[in-house]
Design an enzyme around this catalytic site. Structure first.
Site, short mmCIF file in Angstrom:
data_model
loop_
_atom_site.label_atom_id
_atom_site.label_comp_id
_atom_site.label_asym_id
_atom_site.label_seq_id
_atom_site.Cartn_x
_atom_site.Cartn_y
_atom_site.Cartn_z
CD1 TRP A 166 6.74 2.23 -8.16
CD2 TRP A 166 8.11 3.82 -8.57
NE1 TRP A 166 7.72 2.30 -9.32
CE2 TRP A 166 8.68 2.68 -8.95
CE3 TRP A 166 9.55 4.69 -7.71
CZ2 TRP A 166 9.59 2.57 -9.99
CZ3 TRP A 166 10.42 4.10 -8.50
CH2 TRP A 166 10.58 3.55 -9.23
CB SER A 208 12.65 0.80 -8.60
OG SER A 208 11.69 -0.13 -8.79
CE LYS A 212 8.65 -6.58 -5.24
NZ LYS A 212 9.12 -5.19 -4.37
CG ASP A 257 11.25 -5.68 -7.03
OD1 ASP A 257 12.05 -5.64 -6.28
OD2 ASP A 257 10.40 -5.57 -7.81
CB SER A 298 11.75 -4.10 1.19
OG SER A 298 10.31 -4.39 1.36
NE ARG A 299 6.91 0.31 1.00
CZ ARG A 299 6.60 1.74 0.67
NH1 ARG A 299 5.16 1.73 0.02
NH2 ARG A 299 7.33 2.84 0.12
CB VAL A 313 0.44 0.28 -0.15
CG1 VAL A 313 0.93 1.10 -0.68
CG2 VAL A 313 -0.22 -0.95 -0.23
N1 LIG Z 1 7.24 2.98 -2.71
C1 LIG Z 1 8.72 2.42 -3.12
O1 LIG Z 1 9.69 2.36 -3.12
C2 LIG Z 1 7.98 1.74 -4.61
C3 LIG Z 1 9.02 0.92 -5.94
C4 LIG Z 1 7.72 0.39 -6.73
C5 LIG Z 1 7.00 0.29 -6.96
N2 LIG Z 1 6.20 -0.74 -6.01
C6 LIG Z 1 4.66 0.27 -5.43
O2 LIG Z 1 3.89 0.92 -6.18
C7 LIG Z 1 2.43 1.45 -5.49
C8 LIG Z 1 2.67 2.25 -5.09
O3 LIG Z 1 3.46 2.36 -3.41
P1 LIG Z 1 3.69 3.70 -2.96
O4 LIG Z 1 5.30 3.36 -2.44
O5 LIG Z 1 3.58 4.82 -4.34
O6 LIG Z 1 2.67 4.25 -1.98
P2 LIG Z 1 2.42 5.36 -1.26
O7 LIG Z 1 1.06 4.93 -0.08
O8 LIG Z 1 3.86 5.92 -0.69
O9 LIG Z 1 1.59 5.96 -1.97
C9 LIG Z 1 -0.24 5.26 -2.56
C10 LIG Z 1 -0.66 6.61 -3.40
O10 LIG Z 1 -1.68 6.86 -3.57
C11 LIG Z 1 -2.90 7.42 -3.38
N3 LIG Z 1 -4.33 6.85 -3.50
C12 LIG Z 1 -4.97 5.74 -3.07
N4 LIG Z 1 -6.28 5.94 -3.79
C13 LIG Z 1 -6.17 6.31 -4.89
C14 LIG Z 1 -7.66 6.49 -5.77
N5 LIG Z 1 -8.28 5.78 -5.72
N6 LIG Z 1 -6.63 7.34 -7.33
C15 LIG Z 1 -5.36 8.02 -7.38
N7 LIG Z 1 -4.35 8.48 -5.59
C16 LIG Z 1 -5.19 7.33 -4.91
C17 LIG Z 1 -3.01 7.46 -2.12
O11 LIG Z 1 -3.28 8.94 -1.71
C18 LIG Z 1 -1.32 7.74 -2.24
O12 LIG Z 1 -0.75 8.67 -2.12
C19 LIG Z 1 2.02 0.02 -5.22
O13 LIG Z 1 1.76 -1.35 -5.12
C20 LIG Z 1 4.27 -0.67 -4.13
O14 LIG Z 1 4.11 -2.19 -4.90
C21 LIG Z 1 6.29 1.23 -4.41
#
Ligand SMILES: NC(=O)c1ccc[n+]([C@@H]2O[C@H](COP(=O)([O-])OP(=O)(O)OC[C@H]3O[C@@H](n4cnc5c(N)ncnc54)[C@H](O)[C@@H]3O)[C@@H](O)[C@H]2O)c1
Length: 330
Positions: free
Chosen positions: A11, A136, A190, A243, A253-254, A278
């Site tokens: 994201w 998203s 959600k 959402d 969705s994971r 995550v």
């Molecule tokens: N993937 C999606 O479609 C999506 C959409 C909307 C919201 N989100 C939300 O966004 C958040 C992140 O999800 P994601 O899908 O990007 O996860 P992800 O696992 O793909 O990425 C998380 C990233 O954070 C990094 N990270 C961990 N600790 C860190 C720190 N202290 N400082 C900097 N970087 C750090 C990790 O190395 C990793 O690259 C979650 O809360 C998720 O619910 C995700």
């Protein structure tokens, strides 16, 4: 404008692409050196195996990232959020606008992300907070597929600033809101029902059961909104029902994927070991379960999922208990 993105996962890079397409300059910070290297050399998001614009740069130097801009976009899992906030504190020289795009709630304290930031940063460190949330999937945004989200802040000026920052007339439409609580609650809650939707699909149930789950899940979300004083308009908006629909009905969705594995018989630890990304719904389910006890709410789906996740109740048994509850009016 310049934007520092904290967290270069799916994201973080999906949103970085939108910013880059809007001609903003982006510097991504990630704790994982491999991610930083892949962004700088191959211009890819390794979690999604997708290319990103070449002008997006990355660093593993937190000081450089914090000093790069006065806008910090946080996209780290909520589990590590407090630690991430504390690590940026020493490098903040002037008040920053904080944007959070992660979706989750802290178990036990039931704090939303904005409240965690308020606890950890002073007014000299944070001038405003904006939650960015809505239906998203990063997989679609990174490919430039049409998406709509909401930017919410208690201070309207910042909600509108972030709305303009991200809005892209070709594929990314952003609405503004002043109901930070409602927007944050929707994005977090959600995920509980996305997990449950995966569980029932894993049990071999079909669209009828999914629709019932989403509808009754919405009722449980409404009870929590009521108990905490959040606006029902937000529940009916992109970050609530929007959402809920996308996350309960999509294989991207994971949370849904994790639920699917649990529904097919894996336990929680096995499931988490097999996921690289995550799964926020698990901690959020724990938080919502205890909040529901605390506020004396009737939330049978949240309770059933909690029992499956943490008390080793078989999904089939949990479903039986749900279906055999006393009959009631809708
Ligand atoms: N993937 C999606 O479609 C999506 C959409 C909307 C919201 N989100 C939300 O966004 C958040 C992140 O999800 P994601 O899908 O990007 O996860 P992800 O696992 O793909 O990425 C998380 C990233 O954070 C990094 N990270 C961990 N600790 C860190 C720190 N202290 N400082 C900097 N970087 C750090 C990790 O190395 C990793 O690259 C979650 O809360 C998720 O619910 C995700």
């Amino acid at each position: 404008m310049k934007v520092s993105v904290i967290g270069g996962g799916s994201w973080g890079l999906g949103l970085s692409k939108v910013l880059s397409d809007n001609h903003h300059q982006v510097l991504v910070y990630d704790v994982d050196d491999k991610i930083v290297e892949k962004i700088n050399t191959l211009h890819v998001c390794i979690q999604l195996n997708e290319f990103i614009p070449e002008d997006i740069r990355a660093t593993n130097n937190l000081q450089e990232a914090v000093e790069y801009s006065d806008i910090l976009l946080f996209v780290v899992p909520t589990k590590v959020l407090r630690q991430a906030i504390h690590s940026i504190k020493p490098w903040i020289r002037q008040p920053k606008l904080i944007i959070n795009a992660a979706k989750g709630i802290e178990p036990e304290s039931f704090l939303r992300v904005s409240e965690i930031f308020e606890e950890c940063l002073t007014a000299q460190e944070m001038k405003g907070f904006v939650a960015l949330s809505g239906p998203s999937h990063a997989e679609e945004v990174i490919r430039g597929l049409v998406t709509s989200v909401t930017a919410a802040s208690d201070q309207e000026i910042y909600a509108k600033e972030v709305q303009k920052l991200f809005h892209n007339a070709h594929y990314f439409r952003v609405y503004s809101s002043t109901d930070t609580m409602g927007i944050e609650l929707g994005g977090a809650l959600k995920n509980i029902f996305a997990l449950a939707a995966g569980v029932i699909r894993g049990q071999g149930l079909g669209d009828n059961a999914s629709a019932a789950l989403m509808t009754r899940g919405l009722v449980e979300m409404a009870k929590i909104y009521d108990a905490l004083g959040a606006s029902k308009e937000s529940l009916m908006g992109l970050s609530g029902v929007g959402d809920l629909i996308v996350t309960c009905s999509s294989e991207h969705s994971r949370n849904f994927q994790a639920g699917l594995k649990i529904g097919r018989g894996k336990d929680l630890n096995e499931t988490l070991d097999s996921m690289t990304m995550v799964v926020e719904g698990i901690r959020t389910c724990e938080a919502a379960y205890y909040l529901s006890r605390d506020k004396n709410l009737d939330t049978p789906i949240i309770d059933a999922l909690f029992d499956v996740l943490f008390n080793r109740v078989e999904p089939k048994k949990a479903l039986e208990i749900l279906l055999s509850r006393a009959l009631k009016a809708e």
